[in-house]
Design a protein around this motif. Sequence first.
Motif, mmCIF file in Angstrom:
data_model
loop_
_atom_site.group_PDB
_atom_site.id
_atom_site.type_symbol
_atom_site.label_atom_id
_atom_site.label_comp_id
_atom_site.label_asym_id
_atom_site.label_seq_id
_atom_site.Cartn_x
_atom_site.Cartn_y
_atom_site.Cartn_z
ATOM 1 N N GLU A 197 27.056 18.166 67.348
ATOM 2 C CA GLU A 197 26.046 18.714 66.456
ATOM 3 C C GLU A 197 25.814 20.189 66.746
ATOM 4 O O GLU A 197 25.696 20.580 67.907
ATOM 5 N N ILE A 245 25.733 9.666 57.702
ATOM 6 C CA ILE A 245 25.577 10.036 59.114
ATOM 7 C C ILE A 245 26.197 9.009 60.055
ATOM 8 O O ILE A 245 26.751 9.376 61.095
ATOM 9 N N HIS A 270 18.599 15.037 61.821
ATOM 10 C CA HIS A 270 19.783 15.612 61.187
ATOM 11 C C HIS A 270 19.414 16.426 59.958
ATOM 12 O O HIS A 270 18.446 16.106 59.264
ATOM 13 N N VAL A 293 24.924 13.820 55.275
ATOM 14 C CA VAL A 293 24.906 15.100 55.974
ATOM 15 C C VAL A 293 26.201 15.832 55.685
ATOM 16 O O VAL A 293 27.202 15.226 55.289
ATOM 17 N N ARG A 307 20.130 17.207 56.353
ATOM 18 C CA ARG A 307 20.762 16.480 55.249
ATOM 19 C C ARG A 307 21.538 17.423 54.339
ATOM 20 O O ARG A 307 21.304 18.637 54.335
ATOM 21 N N HIS A 333 28.944 10.070 62.847
ATOM 22 C CA HIS A 333 28.839 9.769 64.280
ATOM 23 C C HIS A 333 30.002 8.912 64.762
ATOM 24 O O HIS A 333 30.549 9.148 65.844
ATOM 25 N N SER A 365 21.975 19.501 63.307
ATOM 26 C CA SER A 365 20.708 18.842 63.634
ATOM 27 C C SER A 365 19.684 19.893 64.032
ATOM 28 O O SER A 365 20.023 21.062 64.251
ATOM 29 N N HIS A 423 28.486 18.299 62.737
ATOM 30 C CA HIS A 423 27.426 18.318 61.731
ATOM 31 C C HIS A 423 26.222 19.056 62.328
ATOM 32 O O HIS A 423 26.302 19.568 63.438
#
Length: 171
Positions: free
Chosen positions: A111, A23, A70, A8, A72, A27, A35, A33
Amino acid sequence: MKKKFIQVEVVDQNNRPLTSMDINEVHRQSLRHRSVIILVYDHEGKLFLQKRSPQKKLYAGRWDVSASGHVRTGESNEKAALRELEHELGIRSASLKLTHEIDASSETGYEFVTLYVLEKQNSIPELNSDEADSGYFYSENELDWLVREYRELLVPSLVFLHDRNLLFKFK
């Protein structure tokens, strides 16, 4: 369960790409990032929730939004939403409606969330057993009751959207 490696884009506070990473590492470091969340409604305006598979790493067995995932590396938000909708619920659709964008914060797991709606589904989706155990269409009153009485059985993102009145606002 084998570990999946999904790349991601890590983004800055303005949602501009910085780099690409796995990912799990994103995290682990709580990096920003992207989503998507897809809310699926039936013809009566009830919201489909999936009960997460007991094999899921996070929030196993809890009730979750219709579909999510998520974005990508190199993928658009809409493509990610369509991919997740098909992967999790077996629904092929091009009629998604973008309804809301939520800035990254600790409450969203860092996110940037893009919220989509798919309306007027006439049947229970075909659940991917790796993702979900079961599913059900809930009315607004039923979901209000679930959040009030059984909050611990729901994933945080579902509660987050409920508490901001974003679940039934767009139907």
